[in-house]
Scaffold this motif. Structure first.
Motif, PDB file in Angstrom:
ATOM      1  N   GLY A   1     -45.839  35.948 -38.896  1.00 35.96           N
ATOM      2  CA  GLY A   1     -44.706  35.028 -38.999  1.00 35.96           C
ATOM      3  C   GLY A   1     -44.169  34.619 -37.634  1.00 35.96           C
ATOM      4  O   GLY A   1     -43.778  33.468 -37.439  1.00 35.96           O
ATOM      5  N   ALA A   2     -44.146  35.547 -36.690  1.00 34.05           N
ATOM      6  CA  ALA A   2     -43.668  35.224 -35.339  1.00 34.05           C
ATOM      7  C   ALA A   2     -44.589  34.208 -34.663  1.00 34.05           C
ATOM      8  O   ALA A   2     -44.118  33.258 -34.030  1.00 34.05           O
ATOM      9  CB  ALA A   2     -43.569  36.493 -34.494  1.00 34.05           C
ATOM     10  N   VAL A   3     -45.888  34.391 -34.815  1.00 31.57           N
ATOM     11  CA  VAL A   3     -46.838  33.444 -34.225  1.00 31.57           C
ATOM     12  C   VAL A   3     -46.680  32.072 -34.879  1.00 31.57           C
ATOM     13  O   VAL A   3     -46.658  31.040 -34.193  1.00 31.57           O
ATOM     14  CB  VAL A   3     -48.287  33.971 -34.355  1.00 31.57           C
ATOM     15  N   VAL A   4     -46.556  32.054 -36.184  1.00 31.03           N
ATOM     16  CA  VAL A   4     -46.359  30.790 -36.903  1.00 31.03           C
ATOM     17  C   VAL A   4     -45.042  30.147 -36.480  1.00 31.03           C
ATOM     18  O   VAL A   4     -44.957  28.918 -36.328  1.00 31.03           O
ATOM     19  CB  VAL A   4     -46.418  31.007 -38.427  1.00 31.03           C
ATOM     20  N   ALA A   5     -44.007  30.956 -36.253  1.00 31.31           N
ATOM     21  CA  ALA A   5     -42.703  30.424 -35.832  1.00 31.31           C
ATOM     22  C   ALA A   5     -42.808  29.746 -34.465  1.00 31.31           C
ATOM     23  O   ALA A   5     -42.243  28.664 -34.261  1.00 31.31           O
ATOM     24  CB  ALA A   5     -41.660  31.532 -35.798  1.00 31.31           C
ATOM     25  N   PHE A   6     -43.525  30.379 -33.526  1.00 36.05           N
ATOM     26  CA  PHE A   6     -43.703  29.752 -32.213  1.00 36.05           C
ATOM     27  C   PHE A   6     -44.494  28.452 -32.325  1.00 36.05           C
ATOM     28  O   PHE A   6     -44.169  27.450 -31.687  1.00 36.05           O
ATOM     29  CB  PHE A   6     -44.388  30.705 -31.226  1.00 36.05           C
ATOM     30  N   PHE A   7     -45.549  28.473 -33.137  1.00 32.58           N
ATOM     31  CA  PHE A   7     -46.328  27.255 -33.353  1.00 32.58           C
ATOM     32  C   PHE A   7     -45.433  26.150 -33.916  1.00 32.58           C
ATOM     33  O   PHE A   7     -45.450  25.018 -33.437  1.00 32.58           O
ATOM     34  CB  PHE A   7     -47.493  27.535 -34.308  1.00 32.58           C
ATOM     35  N   THR A   8     -44.653  26.510 -34.930  1.00 35.44           N
ATOM     36  CA  THR A   8     -43.756  25.539 -35.566  1.00 35.44           C
ATOM     37  C   THR A   8     -42.714  25.025 -34.577  1.00 35.44           C
ATOM     38  O   THR A   8     -42.395  23.829 -34.566  1.00 35.44           O
ATOM     39  CB  THR A   8     -43.069  26.173 -36.793  1.00 35.44           C
ATOM     40  N   LEU A   9     -42.180  25.911 -33.751  1.00 34.87           N
ATOM     41  CA  LEU A   9     -41.178  25.514 -32.764  1.00 34.87           C
ATOM     42  C   LEU A   9     -41.735  24.438 -31.821  1.00 34.87           C
ATOM     43  O   LEU A   9     -41.131  23.381 -31.640  1.00 34.87           O
ATOM     44  CB  LEU A   9     -40.705  26.724 -31.959  1.00 34.87           C
ATOM     45  N   PHE A  10     -42.902  24.730 -31.249  1.00 31.17           N
ATOM     46  CA  PHE A  10     -43.473  23.780 -30.303  1.00 31.17           C
ATOM     47  C   PHE A  10     -43.935  22.494 -30.987  1.00 31.17           C
ATOM     48  O   PHE A  10     -43.819  21.401 -30.432  1.00 31.17           O
ATOM     49  CB  PHE A  10     -44.610  24.421 -29.504  1.00 31.17           C
ATOM     50  N   LEU A  11     -44.428  22.613 -32.202  1.00 34.14           N
ATOM     51  CA  LEU A  11     -44.792  21.425 -32.966  1.00 34.14           C
ATOM     52  C   LEU A  11     -43.565  20.562 -33.233  1.00 34.14           C
ATOM     53  O   LEU A  11     -43.611  19.333 -33.071  1.00 34.14           O
ATOM     54  CB  LEU A  11     -45.462  21.821 -34.287  1.00 34.14           C
ATOM     55  N   ASN A  12     -42.458  21.198 -33.608  1.00 35.15           N
ATOM     56  CA  ASN A  12     -41.219  20.458 -33.871  1.00 35.15           C
ATOM     57  C   ASN A  12     -40.678  19.786 -32.613  1.00 35.15           C
ATOM     58  O   ASN A  12     -40.175  18.660 -32.674  1.00 35.15           O
ATOM     59  CB  ASN A  12     -40.153  21.378 -34.462  1.00 35.15           C
ATOM     60  N   ILE A  13     -40.772  20.464 -31.490  1.00 37.51           N
ATOM     61  CA  ILE A  13     -40.327  19.847 -30.231  1.00 37.51           C
ATOM     62  C   ILE A  13     -41.185  18.628 -29.925  1.00 37.51           C
ATOM     63  O   ILE A  13     -40.669  17.559 -29.566  1.00 37.51           O
ATOM     64  CB  ILE A  13     -40.358  20.868 -29.075  1.00 37.51           C
ATOM     65  N   GLY A  14     -42.497  18.765 -30.107  1.00 46.79           N
ATOM     66  CA  GLY A  14     -43.391  17.640 -29.867  1.00 46.79           C
ATOM     67  C   GLY A  14     -43.108  16.471 -30.805  1.00 46.79           C
ATOM     68  O   GLY A  14     -43.035  15.309 -30.376  1.00 46.79           O
ATOM     69  N   ILE A  15     -42.927  16.762 -32.083  1.00 42.77           N
ATOM     70  CA  ILE A  15     -42.632  15.695 -33.048  1.00 42.77           C
ATOM     71  C   ILE A  15     -41.285  15.050 -32.741  1.00 42.77           C
ATOM     72  O   ILE A  15     -41.145  13.821 -32.811  1.00 42.77           O
ATOM     73  CB  ILE A  15     -42.670  16.243 -34.491  1.00 42.77           C
ATOM     74  N   SER A  16     -40.304  15.866 -32.375  1.00 42.75           N
ATOM     75  CA  SER A  16     -38.982  15.322 -32.036  1.00 42.75           C
ATOM     76  C   SER A  16     -39.058  14.377 -30.848  1.00 42.75           C
ATOM     77  O   SER A  16     -38.458  13.293 -30.859  1.00 42.75           O
ATOM     78  CB  SER A  16     -38.004  16.459 -31.719  1.00 42.75           C
ATOM     79  N   LEU A  17     -39.790  14.791 -29.833  1.00 41.01           N
ATOM     80  CA  LEU A  17     -39.936  13.928 -28.651  1.00 41.01           C
ATOM     81  C   LEU A  17     -40.682  12.642 -28.993  1.00 41.01           C
ATOM     82  O   LEU A  17     -40.324  11.558 -28.532  1.00 41.01           O
ATOM     83  CB  LEU A  17     -40.643  14.688 -27.528  1.00 41.01           C
ATOM     84  N   TRP A  18     -41.706  12.753 -29.820  1.00 36.33           N
ATOM     85  CA  TRP A  18     -42.478  11.572 -30.208  1.00 36.33           C
ATOM     86  C   TRP A  18     -41.618  10.600 -31.029  1.00 36.33           C
ATOM     87  O   TRP A  18     -41.613   9.402 -30.765  1.00 36.33           O
ATOM     88  CB  TRP A  18     -43.713  12.001 -31.003  1.00 36.33           C
ATOM     89  N   ILE A  19     -40.890  11.140 -32.043  1.00 36.76           N
ATOM     90  CA  ILE A  19     -40.008  10.285 -32.856  1.00 36.76           C
ATOM     91  C   ILE A  19     -38.941   9.654 -31.968  1.00 36.76           C
ATOM     92  O   ILE A  19     -38.635   8.463 -32.100  1.00 36.76           O
ATOM     93  CB  ILE A  19     -39.371  11.082 -34.012  1.00 36.76           C
ATOM     94  N   GLY A  20     -38.373  10.459 -31.064  1.00 37.91           N
ATOM     95  CA  GLY A  20     -37.358   9.938 -30.152  1.00 37.91           C
ATOM     96  C   GLY A  20     -37.899   8.821 -29.276  1.00 37.91           C
ATOM     97  O   GLY A  20     -37.218   7.819 -29.035  1.00 37.91           O
ATOM     98  N   LYS A  21     -39.131   8.976 -28.806  1.00 36.75           N
ATOM     99  CA  LYS A  21     -39.740   7.933 -27.966  1.00 36.75           C
ATOM    100  C   LYS A  21     -39.946   6.647 -28.769  1.00 36.75           C
ATOM    101  O   LYS A  21     -39.678   5.547 -28.287  1.00 36.75           O
ATOM    102  CB  LYS A  21     -41.070   8.437 -27.409  1.00 36.75           C
ATOM    103  N   VAL A  22     -40.392   6.815 -30.024  1.00 33.64           N
ATOM    104  CA  VAL A  22     -40.605   5.650 -30.888  1.00 33.64           C
ATOM    105  C   VAL A  22     -39.282   4.932 -31.169  1.00 33.64           C
ATOM    106  O   VAL A  22     -39.216   3.700 -31.177  1.00 33.64           O
ATOM    107  CB  VAL A  22     -41.297   6.070 -32.208  1.00 33.64           C
TER     108      VAL A  22
END
Length: 127
Positions: A50-71
Motif C-alpha cells: 500500500g505504501a508503494v502504491v501510495a507513492f506511485f499514486t501521489l506522483f501520478l496525481n502531481i503529474g496529472i495535476s500539472l498537466w491539467i493545469g497546463k492545459v
C-alpha cells in the motif's frame, strides 16, 4: 496396602490431568500466537504494498495535476480539479465504508484465524 495403591493411582491420575491441562493451555497459547502472527504478517505485507502504491499514486496525481493545469492555463486549476475528484471519492467511501472496507478486512482476519483452526482440526482428525 490396597489403600496405598488406590492413593497412588489417584495421584498418578491427578498428575496426568494436570499435565494434560498444562499442555492444552500451552497449545492454545501457541495457536493464538500463530494466528496473530499470520494476521500481522499479512497486514504488514499489505501495508508495505500500500505504501508503494501510495507513492506511485501521489506522483501520478502531481503529474496529472500539472498537466491539467497546463492545459487550463493555470497550474493550480489542475490541483483543484484533482482535489475535487478525491473529495468525491472520499464521500463515496464514507457512504459505503462498511461494505467496501470494514466487511472485507474483517472477513480476511476471521478467515485467517479460522484457517489455522481448520488446519489443526484436520491434523487432529488424521491422528
Amino acid at each position: 496396602m490396597e489403600s496405598d495403591a488406590t492413593t497412588n493411582e489417584n495421584l498418578n491420575l491427578y498428575e496426568k490431568a494436570e499435565n494434560y491441562t498444562k499442555t492444552s493451555l500451552e497449545l492454545l497459547k501457541l495457536k493464538a500466537v500463530s494466528a496473530a502472527a499470520d494476521v500481522l504478517s499479512t497486514l504488514t505485507s499489505k501495508i508495505a504494498v500500500g505504501a508503494v502504491v501510495a507513492f506511485f499514486t501521489l506522483f501520478l496525481n502531481i503529474g496529472i495535476s500539472l498537466w491539467i493545469g497546463k492545459v487550463l492555463g493555470e497550474y493550480y486549476y489542475g490541483f483543484f480539479i484533482i482535489a475535487l475528484f478525491y473529495l468525491i471519492v472520499a464521500i463515496v467511501m464514507l457512504k459505503t465504508q462498511h461494505k467496501i472496507i470494514k466487511t472485507p478486512i474483517g472477513n480476511m482476519i476471521i478467515s485467517s484465524i479460522l484457517k489455522e483452526t481448520k488446519k489443526d482440526e484436520t491434523k487432529a482428525d488424521l491422528n
